[in-house]
Design a protein around this motif. Structure first.
Motif, PDB file in Angstrom:
ATOM      1  N   SER A   1       0.836  -1.195   0.000  1.00  0.00           N
ATOM      2  CA  SER A   1       0.000   0.000   0.000  1.00  0.00           C
ATOM      3  C   SER A   1       0.870   1.243   0.000  1.00  0.00           C
ATOM      4  CB  SER A   1      -0.891   0.025   1.249  1.00  0.00           C
ATOM      5  OG  SER A   1      -0.074   0.124   2.405  1.00  0.00           O
ATOM      6  N   ALA A   2       0.237   2.380  -0.307  1.00  0.00           N
ATOM      7  CA  ALA A   2       0.950   3.652  -0.266  1.00  0.00           C
ATOM      8  C   ALA A   2       1.439   3.955   1.142  1.00  0.00           C
ATOM      9  CB  ALA A   2       0.038   4.778  -0.770  1.00  0.00           C
ATOM     10  N   TRP A   3       0.692   3.449   2.128  1.00  0.00           N
ATOM     11  CA  TRP A   3       1.089   3.666   3.524  1.00  0.00           C
ATOM     12  C   TRP A   3       2.458   3.046   3.783  1.00  0.00           C
ATOM     13  CZ3 TRP A   3       2.602   1.189   7.886  1.00  0.00           C
ATOM     14  CH2 TRP A   3       2.471   1.888   9.090  1.00  0.00           C
ATOM     15  N   CYS A   4       2.653   1.825   3.329  1.00  0.00           N
ATOM     16  CA  CYS A   4       3.925   1.150   3.554  1.00  0.00           C
ATOM     17  C   CYS A   4       5.049   1.809   2.752  1.00  0.00           C
ATOM     18  CB  CYS A   4       3.802  -0.334   3.204  1.00  0.00           C
ATOM     19  SG  CYS A   4       3.062  -1.314   4.546  1.00  0.00           S
ATOM     20  N   VAL A   5       4.739   2.345   1.582  1.00  0.00           N
ATOM     21  CA  VAL A   5       5.742   3.079   0.811  1.00  0.00           C
ATOM     22  C   VAL A   5       6.188   4.314   1.599  1.00  0.00           C
ATOM     23  CG1 VAL A   5       6.172   4.429  -1.277  1.00  0.00           C
ATOM     24  CG2 VAL A   5       4.928   2.260  -1.428  1.00  0.00           C
ATOM     25  N   ALA A   6       5.224   5.038   2.141  1.00  0.00           N
ATOM     26  CA  ALA A   6       5.532   6.248   2.904  1.00  0.00           C
ATOM     27  C   ALA A   6       6.368   5.902   4.138  1.00  0.00           C
ATOM     28  CB  ALA A   6       4.234   6.954   3.314  1.00  0.00           C
ATOM     29  N   TRP A   7       6.029   4.788   4.755  1.00  0.00           N
ATOM     30  CA  TRP A   7       6.763   4.347   5.944  1.00  0.00           C
ATOM     31  C   TRP A   7       8.212   4.057   5.580  1.00  0.00           C
ATOM     32  CZ3 TRP A   7       9.439   0.659   8.621  1.00  0.00           C
ATOM     33  CH2 TRP A   7       9.318   0.656  10.015  1.00  0.00           C
ATOM     34  N   ASP A   8       8.396   3.351   4.467  1.00  0.00           N
ATOM     35  CA  ASP A   8       9.742   3.007   4.028  1.00  0.00           C
ATOM     36  C   ASP A   8      10.526   4.251   3.646  1.00  0.00           C
ATOM     37  OD1 ASP A   8      11.691   0.834   3.178  1.00  0.00           O
ATOM     38  OD2 ASP A   8      11.517   1.970   1.324  1.00  0.00           O
ATOM     39  N   GLU A   9       9.842   5.230   3.051  1.00  0.00           N
ATOM     40  CA  GLU A   9      10.522   6.477   2.689  1.00  0.00           C
ATOM     41  C   GLU A   9      11.051   7.168   3.945  1.00  0.00           C
ATOM     42  OE1 GLU A   9       7.500   8.539   0.541  1.00  0.00           O
ATOM     43  OE2 GLU A   9       8.055   7.640  -1.395  1.00  0.00           O
ATOM     44  N   GLN A  10      10.270   7.131   5.002  1.00  0.00           N
ATOM     45  CA  GLN A  10      10.727   7.753   6.248  1.00  0.00           C
ATOM     46  C   GLN A  10      11.918   6.993   6.829  1.00  0.00           C
ATOM     47  OE1 GLN A  10       8.353   9.397   9.196  1.00  0.00           O
ATOM     48  NE2 GLN A  10       6.611   9.873   7.877  1.00  0.00           N
ATOM     49  N   ARG A  11      11.856   5.679   6.730  1.00  0.00           N
ATOM     50  CA  ARG A  11      12.987   4.877   7.201  1.00  0.00           C
ATOM     51  C   ARG A  11      14.251   5.244   6.421  1.00  0.00           C
ATOM     52  NH1 ARG A  11      13.529   1.722  11.691  1.00  0.00           N
ATOM     53  NH2 ARG A  11      14.800   0.312  10.452  1.00  0.00           N
ATOM     54  N   GLN A  12      14.097   5.367   5.120  1.00  0.00           N
ATOM     55  CA  GLN A  12      15.245   5.718   4.293  1.00  0.00           C
ATOM     56  C   GLN A  12      15.759   7.108   4.629  1.00  0.00           C
ATOM     57  OE1 GLN A  12      15.353   4.540   0.030  1.00  0.00           O
ATOM     58  NE2 GLN A  12      13.212   3.978   0.374  1.00  0.00           N
ATOM     59  N   ALA A  13      14.856   7.982   5.057  1.00  0.00           N
ATOM     60  CA  ALA A  13      15.239   9.340   5.407  1.00  0.00           C
ATOM     61  C   ALA A  13      15.879   9.407   6.790  1.00  0.00           C
ATOM     62  CB  ALA A  13      14.007  10.254   5.348  1.00  0.00           C
ATOM     63  N   GLY A  14      15.951   8.267   7.466  1.00  0.00           N
ATOM     64  CA  GLY A  14      16.642   8.219   8.740  1.00  0.00           C
ATOM     65  C   GLY A  14      15.751   8.232   9.954  1.00  0.00           C
ATOM     66  N   VAL A  15      14.434   8.183   9.748  1.00  0.00           N
ATOM     67  CA  VAL A  15      13.519   8.140  10.880  1.00  0.00           C
ATOM     68  C   VAL A  15      13.510   6.726  11.443  1.00  0.00           C
ATOM     69  CG1 VAL A  15      11.153   8.529  11.665  1.00  0.00           C
ATOM     70  CG2 VAL A  15      12.111   9.926   9.819  1.00  0.00           C
ATOM     71  N   GLU A  16      13.882   6.599  12.707  1.00  0.00           N
ATOM     72  CA  GLU A  16      14.022   5.253  13.261  1.00  0.00           C
ATOM     73  C   GLU A  16      12.672   4.599  13.519  1.00  0.00           C
ATOM     74  OE1 GLU A  16      16.497   3.008  16.798  1.00  0.00           O
ATOM     75  OE2 GLU A  16      16.982   5.059  16.238  1.00  0.00           O
ATOM     76  N   HIS A  17      11.743   5.379  14.033  1.00  0.00           N
ATOM     77  CA  HIS A  17      10.396   4.842  14.289  1.00  0.00           C
ATOM     78  C   HIS A  17       9.365   5.757  13.669  1.00  0.00           C
ATOM     79  CE1 HIS A  17      12.029   1.842  16.969  1.00  0.00           C
ATOM     80  NE2 HIS A  17      12.723   2.784  17.589  1.00  0.00           N
ATOM     81  N   PRO A  18       9.143   5.579  12.367  1.00  0.00           N
ATOM     82  CA  PRO A  18       8.176   6.457  11.691  1.00  0.00           C
ATOM     83  C   PRO A  18       6.804   6.364  12.318  1.00  0.00           C
ATOM     84  CG  PRO A  18       9.427   5.146  10.098  1.00  0.00           C
ATOM     85  CD  PRO A  18       9.736   4.608  11.464  1.00  0.00           C
ATOM     86  N   VAL A  19       6.167   7.510  12.412  1.00  0.00           N
ATOM     87  CA  VAL A  19       4.798   7.552  12.913  1.00  0.00           C
ATOM     88  C   VAL A  19       3.930   8.122  11.806  1.00  0.00           C
ATOM     89  CG1 VAL A  19       3.210   8.485  14.635  1.00  0.00           C
ATOM     90  CG2 VAL A  19       5.547   7.852  15.292  1.00  0.00           C
ATOM     91  N   LEU A  20       3.040   7.293  11.316  1.00  0.00           N
ATOM     92  CA  LEU A  20       2.152   7.713  10.238  1.00  0.00           C
ATOM     93  C   LEU A  20       0.719   7.511  10.674  1.00  0.00           C
ATOM     94  CD1 LEU A  20       3.906   6.092   7.158  1.00  0.00           C
ATOM     95  CD2 LEU A  20       3.925   8.490   7.752  1.00  0.00           C
ATOM     96  N   LYS A  21      -0.139   8.362  10.143  1.00  0.00           N
ATOM     97  CA  LYS A  21      -1.549   8.148  10.389  1.00  0.00           C
ATOM     98  C   LYS A  21      -1.968   6.824   9.776  1.00  0.00           C
ATOM     99  CE  LYS A  21      -3.112  12.065   8.808  1.00  0.00           C
ATOM    100  NZ  LYS A  21      -4.116  13.087   8.410  1.00  0.00           N
ATOM    101  N   LEU A  22      -2.894   6.154  10.412  1.00  0.00           N
ATOM    102  CA  LEU A  22      -3.376   4.895   9.872  1.00  0.00           C
ATOM    103  C   LEU A  22      -4.087   5.150   8.549  1.00  0.00           C
ATOM    104  CD1 LEU A  22      -4.764   3.210  13.101  1.00  0.00           C
ATOM    105  CD2 LEU A  22      -2.746   2.533  11.799  1.00  0.00           C
ATOM    106  N   PRO A  23      -3.938   4.205   7.634  1.00  0.00           N
ATOM    107  CA  PRO A  23      -4.627   4.380   6.349  1.00  0.00           C
ATOM    108  C   PRO A  23      -6.129   4.420   6.550  1.00  0.00           C
ATOM    109  CG  PRO A  23      -3.767   2.157   6.550  1.00  0.00           C
ATOM    110  CD  PRO A  23      -3.222   2.943   7.718  1.00  0.00           C
ATOM    111  N   THR A  24      -6.801   5.227   5.755  1.00  0.00           N
ATOM    112  CA  THR A  24      -8.245   5.390   5.904  1.00  0.00           C
ATOM    113  C   THR A  24      -9.011   4.595   4.872  1.00  0.00           C
ATOM    114  OG1 THR A  24      -8.078   7.380   4.577  1.00  0.00           O
ATOM    115  CG2 THR A  24      -8.084   7.646   6.957  1.00  0.00           C
ATOM    116  N   ASP A  25      -8.283   3.964   3.936  1.00  0.00           N
ATOM    117  CA  ASP A  25      -8.996   3.204   2.912  1.00  0.00           C
ATOM    118  C   ASP A  25      -9.054   1.735   3.239  1.00  0.00           C
ATOM    119  OD1 ASP A  25      -6.305   2.792   2.670  1.00  0.00           O
ATOM    120  OD2 ASP A  25      -6.266   3.067   0.501  1.00  0.00           O
TER     121      ASP A  25
END
Ligand SMILES: [Zn+2]
Length: 63
Positions: free
Chosen positions: A39-63
């Motif tokens: 999902s796009a949510w997991c892509v966004a999470w991985d992007e944050q990991r790549q950007a150096g965020v150790e524990h990304p916090v994202l809003k839960l997907p709404t779809d």
């Protein structure tokens, strides 16, 4: 997984590079060639990991 005209069969197991969920369709390609995601949510999470965020916090997907 692909669907054949005759019925269903599992062609290959593809799992989300982030959460490990089995991907049944073509999935969502990640940025930077990091694999396929469910999902796009997991892509966004991985992007944050790549950007150096150790524990990304994202809003839960709404779809
Ligand atoms: Zn995922």
């Amino acid at each position: 997984m692909r669907f054949s005209p005759e019925g269903y069969y599992v062609e290959r197991y593809v799992k989300c590079a982030n959460c490990g969920l089995l991907i049944y369709d073509q999935g969502v390609a990640g940025t930077g060639g990091t694999g396929l995601f469910c999902s796009a949510w997991c892509v966004a999470w991985d992007e944050q990991r790549q950007a150096g965020v150790e524990h990304p916090v994202l809003k839960l997907p709404t779809d």
